[in-house]
Design an enzyme around this catalytic site. Structure first.
Site, short mmCIF file in Angstrom:
data_model
loop_
_atom_site.label_atom_id
_atom_site.label_comp_id
_atom_site.label_asym_id
_atom_site.label_seq_id
_atom_site.Cartn_x
_atom_site.Cartn_y
_atom_site.Cartn_z
CG ASP A 204 -2.23 0.61 0.96
OD1 ASP A 204 -2.17 1.99 0.62
OD2 ASP A 204 -3.42 -0.01 0.94
CG HIS A 279 -4.50 2.65 -1.55
ND1 HIS A 279 -4.40 3.16 -0.52
CD2 HIS A 279 -5.94 2.74 -2.01
CE1 HIS A 279 -5.55 3.47 0.00
NE2 HIS A 279 -6.59 3.21 -0.89
CD GLU A 344 -9.92 4.34 0.10
OE1 GLU A 344 -10.92 4.74 0.94
OE2 GLU A 344 -8.79 4.35 0.33
#
Length: 780
Positions: A204, A279, A344
């Site tokens: 991440d 990410h 996201e």
């Protein structure tokens, strides 16, 4: 008496005198089997017991022997199955004709033998997990085995199979790196619960955790960040020029293979996750040319929001890089699924990137959402060419779902419902029921965690199949999983605390038939499961013992009624009203308590004179504005609402923990509220309480103004004051703004508290939005 008869006599003495009879109530299995029938009598396990195996079950037989040795100290012999009538025999067989499904099993126990049979080796393995729970695990049972030399296992018949094919758990090792030894322990814990999928979140923004030989900088640079443990996760300052990154770690490919083999031996498939297109700051720190801007980047030590860093979708080098990385990942992980994240993704950089805009035109795409769909579809085609399936978070639905992709639904169940209706496989993992990084008890009693409240009972209430789906559509719900995001979980011990017993509850959701699930029964069974955790050294939580305090305003607002309960049944709840710690001599709770004057309530569940969890507390202040209507000119933050619109006049005081649910938080804006008292009342003081916790961006108000009115239109300012606490004091600290005056009759009281606006200079995130947190408006 002959020797043989004498041994039988001694054995009978041990059984009927030294050894207590096991009742059916002690058969507490988690997850609950599909069908369990208990008969009369027992199989006597002893040091002479043997395990008989076939070629398909030999490895499992050796595994079971280790389990028995660990629980009893005996070392059973594992031998080829020859004579089923031999005494003291545990038989493990695979029989393809058994109708228990691919992972089901049949367990038959009588006085002569234990017969465990299944259609596959996996089923035999899961049957061994049931046998494990029938062995001694608490200190009293282990002592009985030492004294008697035997262990009684009740005669029973179990026919069992799982409800779902995907029974999983995800661990984030990017935010904090967890050592190889803990990963193996965790895999064992999953196996104990008949879970079969370990979703490994290997990278991440905050760290890349898997060695990729073609791209060594991913672990040389991307696996390390600067340590900022003294700062809150969401406010950590970035790496300074010249500062050395020392916090992190990664798994070598050799270690990965070792762990994959270890999981395979326990019939657990590991699903690796390599995030894209967002990410990925850790990867851009190593290879900035993969971005739209060219960098530079550093690995962030904490949260970054909004997420702006993203792979450039317009450059072929990006896809070459990802295909090369995935080629090595595929070589390491033999399972069917590769998780690509997809969540996201802020597409702002794509909007400004000439290469990305050129890609949109060249591919005939409408917008950046379709560009992400192109990105995922292209990766799916590559994975499909390698005989693998793509799975991603539910954002991969946006812009159009790749043809054969599976969806992991985390933002509720809406994405999963849409995917199932479109004929795609779905794994349900909604925040509401599956994010075990959320609090499991009252915030002020728990270690720091992700916002949100997810107690044991709510996990158990989860059903992965939404009611909105037809029976045909429901077939595409292949299972569910728990997720453990590690922003606030730096150690293995903390991870175990967050997982158990909630993961045990979810294991029953995923294995047991829906019709057999019963919260009342489970909350009793989980009590008897706690010694099992202790036996295996699991640092489990006792948050279900916490006393929950529910308040209700009296009719005519003359006081409060307090109701107490615990998720754990049959606990003795003691309480005090003077702030003292409850003891066995304190009043025993038996019915709701009526509070008619201000009190400092303390409550705890006691066992053998000791508390079984932290002491719950509730500070109650009764005053003339309790329960009155209050008009707020500005909205409070949705996360910090303190009971809603009347939360500032409910009599409940906040603690020094800003997450306790009792503070009303205002981000950037001021508090501006007017209380309507109803009939005119004579008052002599107004007071408000505020919390300061500068690490969380919470500061005292610059000033507090009190005004009164008789008509609600024209107000007379009675005074402007502050709490006397400087913004440089870190806290947490509670300050009061109290104004006393000569008696006056009023109908309206207005309170204004001015927000500092932004975090001041010198703060780690100077210039970012600041909060004021206000508690009770006390009127006397």
């Amino acid at each position: 008496m002959k020797n043989g008869s004498h041994r039988i006599y001694q054995l009978l003495i041990r059984i009927f005198i030294l050894y207590p009879t096991i009742s059916t109530a002690t058969i507490n299995l988690i997850p609950q089997p599909s069908q369990l029938d208990i008969g009369a009598g027992y199989f006597i396990l002893n040091e002479n017991s043997k395990i008989a195996v076939t070629p398909e079950t030999e490895r499992i037989g050796l595994y079971l022997a280790q389990i028995i040795t660990r629980h009893t100290g005996w070392e059973p012999t594992v031998l080829p199955l020859a004579n089923r009538d031999e005494p003291d025999l545990i038989i493990l067989t695979v029989d393809s004709l058994i109708g228990s499904g691919a992972e089901g099993y049949h367990l038959n126990i009588d006085e002569k033998r234990i017969l465990l049979s299944a259609a596959s080796s996996a089923g035999v393995f899961y049957g061994c997990q049931t046998l494990r729970q029938l062995l001694p695990s608490n200190p009293q049972e282990i002592e009985q085995v030492k004294q008697s030399g035997i262990w009684q296992i009740p005669n029973l018949r179990i026919s069992d199979s799982p409800r779902f094919a995907w029974r999983g758990m995800m661990l984030d090792v990017s935010r904090h790196f967890f050592p190889k030894e803990f990963i193996k322990d965790l895999i064992d814990y999953l196996a104990y619960h008949k879970l079969n999928t370990f979703h490994w979140h290997l990278m991440d923004d905050q760290g890349w955790r898997v060695e990729i030989k073609r791209y060594p900088r991913l672990t040389e640079i991307g696996a390390w960040r600067v340590e900022r443990g003294n700062q809150l996760w969401h406010q950590r300052s970035p790496q300074e020029p010249g500062e050395t990154a020392t916090y992190g770690g990664y798994y070598t490919q050799e270690e990965i293979r070792e762990i994959v083999d270890y999981a395979s031996d326990r019939f657990i498939t590991i699903v690796p996750e390599i995030e894209m297109p967002a990410h990925i700051t850790c990867a851009l720190a190593a290879y900035p040319e993969l971005s739209c801007t060219g960098g530079p980047f550093t690995v962030p030590p904490g949260s970054i929001w909004p997420l702006k860093d993203i792979y450039c979708a317009g450059r072929e080098t990006t896809f070459q890089f990802l295909e090369n990385v995935l080629t090595e990942i595929i070589d390491l992980f033999p399972g069917t699924y590769i998780h690509v994240g997809g969540d996201e993704a802020n597409k702002g950089e794509w909007e400004k990137c000439d290469s990305c805009q050129a890609r949109i035109i060249a591919e005939g795409l409408q917008n950046e959402a379709e560009l992400q769909s192109y990105f995922i579809r292209r990766i799916e085609r590559f994975l499909k060419s390698k005989d693998r399936k793509l799975i991603g978070w539910d954002e991969i639905l946006e812009g159009g779902l790749a043809p054969d992709a599976a969806v992991m639904s985390w933002r509720g169940t809406k994405g999963g419902i849409a995917a199932a209706r479109a004929g795609h496989e779905v794994v349900m993992s909604p925040v509401s029921h599956c994010y075990l990084n959320c609090y499991q008890g009252d915030f002020y009693l728990e270690p720091l965690a992700q916002s949100g409240y997810l107690p044991l009972s709510k996990v158990y209430s989860f059903d992965p199949v939404p009611d909105q789906l037809t029976a045909e559509q429901a077939r595409f719900i292949i299972g569910a999983q728990a997720n453990l995001w590690a922003e606030f979980i730096p150690t293995p011990e903390h991870a175990e605390y967050m997982l158990f017993p909630r993961l045990s509850a979810l294991s029953e959701v995923l294995w047991s038939p829906e019709a057999t699930r019963d919260w009342e029964a489970f909350r009793h069974r989980i009590i008897d499961f706690m010694p099992f955790y202790e036996f295996y050294g699991i640092n489990y939580s006792t948050s279900s013992n916490q006393v929950r305090l529910l308040t209700k305003l009296h009719k005519f607002r003359k006081g409060l009624t307090i109701r107490m309960y615990t998720e754990t049944p049959d606990l003795a709840l003691h309480y005090t009203l003077d702030g003292s710690i409850p003891t066995p001599a304190a009043p025993l709770y038996s019915q709701p308590i009526r509070i008619k004057q201000s009190a400092d309530l303390r409550a705890a569940a006691l066992e053998n004179g000791k508390t079984t969890s932290p002491v719950s507390r509730l500070s109650i202040t009764l005053h003339k504005a309790i329960g009155k209507r209050i008009a707020l000119m500005n909205d409070f933050h949705w996360r910090y609402k303190a009971g809603g619109k009347r939360g500032l006049v409910d009599g409940i005081r906040g603690t020094e923990n800003y997450r306790d649910g009792r503070w009303q938080g205002y981000r950037v804006v001021d508090l501006d509220g007017t209380i309507k008292l109803g009939w005119p009342k004579t008052i002599t003081s107004i007071s408000t309480s505020y919390l300061q916790d500068t690490a969380a961006g919470i500061f005292m108000p610059v000033e507090v103004e009190y005004a009164v009115s008789t008509n609600g239109k024209s107000f007379r300012v009675f005074g402007t004051l502050d709490t006397g606490i400087l913004s440089t004091e870190p806290g947490p600290i509670i300050g009061n703004a109290t104004l006393e005056f000569d008696p006056v009759r009023v109908r309206y009281i207005r309170v204004r508290a001015k927000n500092i606006g932004t975090c001041p200079d010198g703060h780690p995130v100077a210039g970012k939005d600041a909060y004021i947190f206000v508690d009770e408006i006390v009127v006397n």
